[in-house]
Motif scaffolding. Structure first.
Motif, PDB file in Angstrom:
ATOM      1  N   LEU A  13       6.735  13.601  25.870  1.00 47.99           N
ATOM      2  CA  LEU A  13       5.816  12.559  26.332  1.00 47.99           C
ATOM      3  C   LEU A  13       4.723  13.109  27.247  1.00 47.99           C
ATOM      4  CD1 LEU A  13       8.439   9.771  27.105  1.00 47.99           C
ATOM      5  CD2 LEU A  13       6.882   9.886  25.148  1.00 47.99           C
ATOM      6  N   PRO A  14       3.859  13.980  26.748  1.00 46.28           N
ATOM      7  CA  PRO A  14       2.788  14.509  27.592  1.00 46.28           C
ATOM      8  C   PRO A  14       1.708  13.458  27.847  1.00 46.28           C
ATOM      9  CG  PRO A  14       2.466  15.227  25.344  1.00 46.28           C
ATOM     10  CD  PRO A  14       3.784  14.487  25.376  1.00 46.28           C
ATOM     11  N   VAL A  15       0.902  13.689  28.889  1.00 43.05           N
ATOM     12  CA  VAL A  15      -0.254  12.827  29.131  1.00 43.05           C
ATOM     13  C   VAL A  15      -1.182  12.936  27.924  1.00 43.05           C
ATOM     14  CG1 VAL A  15      -0.095  12.993  31.649  1.00 43.05           C
ATOM     15  CG2 VAL A  15      -1.538  14.612  30.392  1.00 43.05           C
ATOM     16  N   PRO A  16      -2.014  11.908  27.672  1.00 40.67           N
ATOM     17  CA  PRO A  16      -2.873  11.929  26.479  1.00 40.67           C
ATOM     18  C   PRO A  16      -3.767  13.160  26.354  1.00 40.67           C
ATOM     19  CG  PRO A  16      -2.870   9.737  27.430  1.00 40.67           C
ATOM     20  CD  PRO A  16      -2.120  10.629  28.391  1.00 40.67           C
ATOM     21  N   SER A  17      -4.255  13.678  27.466  1.00 41.76           N
ATOM     22  CA  SER A  17      -5.173  14.823  27.419  1.00 41.76           C
ATOM     23  C   SER A  17      -4.474  16.138  27.780  1.00 41.76           C
ATOM     24  CB  SER A  17      -6.348  14.581  28.365  1.00 41.76           C
ATOM     25  OG  SER A  17      -5.866  14.394  29.688  1.00 41.76           O
ATOM     26  N   ALA A  23      -5.160  23.546  29.564  1.00 42.99           N
ATOM     27  CA  ALA A  23      -6.027  24.725  29.432  1.00 42.99           C
ATOM     28  C   ALA A  23      -6.907  24.891  30.672  1.00 42.99           C
ATOM     29  CB  ALA A  23      -6.884  24.614  28.173  1.00 42.99           C
ATOM     30  N   ALA A  24      -7.443  23.794  31.186  1.00 42.23           N
ATOM     31  CA  ALA A  24      -8.290  23.864  32.383  1.00 42.23           C
ATOM     32  C   ALA A  24      -7.471  24.303  33.601  1.00 42.23           C
ATOM     33  CB  ALA A  24      -8.962  22.526  32.639  1.00 42.23           C
ATOM     34  N   ILE A  25      -6.253  23.780  33.733  1.00 43.58           N
ATOM     35  CA  ILE A  25      -5.389  24.187  34.842  1.00 43.58           C
ATOM     36  C   ILE A  25      -5.085  25.674  34.746  1.00 43.58           C
ATOM     37  CG2 ILE A  25      -3.048  23.979  35.782  1.00 43.58           C
ATOM     38  CD1 ILE A  25      -3.240  20.949  35.143  1.00 43.58           C
TER      39      ILE A  25
END
Length: 163
Positions: A13-17, A23-25
């Motif tokens: 259940l990951p966040v939508p983005s 990748a940004a993190i």
């Protein structure tokens, strides 16, 4: 790095983005490490029935804590509340925040940091939340607007500098 844990960035259940935010993190973390910046990992300890319950797969951090980096555990949204984070960070140190969830832990930690005199920069594409009463992206933008009004800077990951 606020609550960059498996339960929010990886299946089931990951966040939508999750893909873009993850990748940004990773990019911000890699550049912080290359620059020798202080890195603090914050890990949320959920309750026994939560996906981030201690010692569960979802509780694990996405990124390994390296030598010289700090790890603090918390059980409330504000990463400063009872964790000793205020003793790790120099008074007034500028903070660059990334992580989960925009409308809970990221928001609470940013506001607490501002109230303690820290210069806070929230990385626009490196925080996220879940869909709820409003879509996740809209909730994250609302948090950005609130934090800007409170004195934080909001920038894209491509503009983050560790000088």
């Amino acid at each position: 790095m606020i609550d960059v844990q498996r339960d929010m960035l990886e299946p089931p259940l990951p966040v939508p983005s999750a893909r873009q935010v993850g990748a940004a993190i990773r990019d911000v973390l890699d550049r912080a490490r290359q620059a020798g910046a202080q890195v603090v990992h914050v890990r949320n300890n959920g309750g026994a029935d939560d996906p981030d319950a201690p010692d569960s797969l979802g509780w694990e951090l996405v990124h390994e804590v390296r030598d010289g980096e700090h790890l603090i555990d918390k059980s409330v949204p504000d990463s400063f509340d009872g964790t000793g984070l205020d003793k790790i960070l120099p008074d007034g140190a500028p903070l660059i925040l990334v992580g989960m969830q925009s409308d809970y832990c990221v928001r609470a930690t940013a506001l607490a940091a501002l109230s303690r005199g820290h210069q806070v920069t929230l990385v626009r594409d490196a925080h996220a939340t879940y869909d709820d009463e409003v879509p996740a992206a809209q909730a994250s933008r609302r948090v950005e607007d609130e934090l800007r009004a409170a004195g934080a800077m909001v920038i894209g990951s491509e503009d983050v500098r560790f000088d």
